[in-house]
Scaffold this active site. Structure first.
Site, short mmCIF file in Angstrom:
data_model
loop_
_atom_site.label_atom_id
_atom_site.label_comp_id
_atom_site.label_asym_id
_atom_site.label_seq_id
_atom_site.Cartn_x
_atom_site.Cartn_y
_atom_site.Cartn_z
N ASN A 117 19.02 10.05 1.91
CA ASN A 117 18.34 9.99 0.62
C ASN A 117 17.56 11.27 0.36
O ASN A 117 17.07 11.92 1.28
CB ASN A 117 17.36 8.80 0.60
CG ASN A 117 16.86 8.51 -0.81
OD1 ASN A 117 17.64 8.45 -1.75
ND2 ASN A 117 15.55 8.37 -0.97
N LYS A 176 14.67 -3.18 -9.53
CA LYS A 176 15.26 -4.20 -8.65
C LYS A 176 14.36 -4.59 -7.49
O LYS A 176 14.43 -5.71 -6.99
CB LYS A 176 16.61 -3.70 -8.11
CG LYS A 176 17.71 -3.72 -9.16
CD LYS A 176 19.02 -3.24 -8.58
CE LYS A 176 20.10 -3.27 -9.64
NZ LYS A 176 21.41 -2.86 -9.12
#
Ligand code: ATR
Length: 280
Positions: free
Chosen positions: A155, A71
């Site tokens: 993350n 993406k």
């Protein structure tokens, strides 16, 4: 032989075999009364550009979706970006505007907001934990931030959370969290935007951040009534509000469909049909 009334759309990613997008678009095609065929293309590393060029050379190949892990990487191969794709630096939808001219858009952000509203998961001024800092996270941050919420990015690879939050901090309250500090926070909404579920894994987060009032949303989903590993984990640690990404899948796909054909499918009807088809 190509039927002149048919259009062809492909999903490029790796892996793609788990994708329900072909089923969703088959439902849409009937609803909007436009014949289009949607197939998945398993795209090996370093082949994305070659595959795209080959695909869009064909006259009736009108558009595409891009999924993990491309993406963000796709951006360099696109001629024109919509504003929202520019802002998030991530693309999930392509449209051939004319020969050799591709438009890149991102419908993930608008898709998740529509779904969170549908579920009543999105309130004002909430503390939202967004786990993940890949293409999916980039796609949804600008829309989440615009709702006056505090967004906390966490993350596995810490520096990516930092880069993500610094990219968007001019738009609103966005912070990044370290492994050691995350346990000091409470969150109203926890969104799993990692690809961990695809590999049957759960992000490494402390169980203390989950309570019975935590709303937990997983962008991932499983077929045949199975719960995602992340939601299973949230349930085990006390959350009563669990939702997977089926609704977001349909919402973002509807916006892609609109970009390709200028017709907007019925979200509610499609979710019901899809759930019946895959026996969720
Ligand atoms: P997508 O387009 O779905 O976001 P991506 O750009 O490849 O795909 O990003 C995948 C995200 O899922 C990343 O945030 C990744 O963490 P890293 O930056 O540390 O690689 C996260 N991810 C994947 N598998 C994971 C796992 N098992 N546990 C936690 N995070 C995971």
């Amino acid at each position: 032989m190509v039927d002149l009334d048919n259009f062809y759309i492909s999903l490029f990613g790796n892996p793609v075999s788990h994708s329900l997008s072909p089923v969703v678009h088959k439902i849409f095609s009937k609803q909007i009364n436009i014949k289009y065929f949607y197939k998945t293309v398993l795209t090996p590393k370093n082949c994305l550009n070659i595959f795209l060029k080959k695909f869009f050379k064909e006259k009736y190949n009108l558009g595409a979706n891009i999924t993990l892990p491309y993406k963000k990487k796709i951006i360099q191969h696109i001629d024109i970006l919509t504003n929202r794709a520019k802002i998030c630096g991530s693309v999930n939808t392509l449209k051939k505007i004319e020969d050799n001219v591709l438009l890149g858009d991102n419908t993930d952000g608008i898709g998740i907001i529509a779904d969170l509203k549908r579920l009543n998961f999105l309130k004002e001024k909430n503390n939202i934990l967004l786990i993940g800092a890949g293409g999916a996270a980039y796609g949804i941050v600008p829309n989440l931030i615009s709702k006056n919420n505090n967004i906390y990015i966490y993350n596995r690879t810490f520096y990516k959370a930092k880069i993500l939050s610094e990219k968007f901090n001019k738009f609103g309250n966005i912070f990044y969290l370290k492994n050691k500090t995350i346990k000091n926070y409470n969150f109203d909404l926890i969104i799993n935007a990692t690809s961990s579920g695809v590999f049957n894994q759960v992000p490494d987060i402390p169980k203390s951040i989950i309570s019975e009032n935590s709303y937990c949303y997983d962008l991932c989903f499983k077929k045949n009534g199975r719960i995602t590993p992340f939601l299973k984990w949230c349930k085990k640690h006390g959350s009563n509000y669990l939702q997977d990404g089926i609704g977001m899948l349909v919402c973002q796909a509807a916006h892609s469909c609109f970009l390709w054909f200028k017709k907007f499918p019925n979200i509610k009807k499609t979710i019901i049909k899809l759930k019946n088809k895959i026996k969720i």
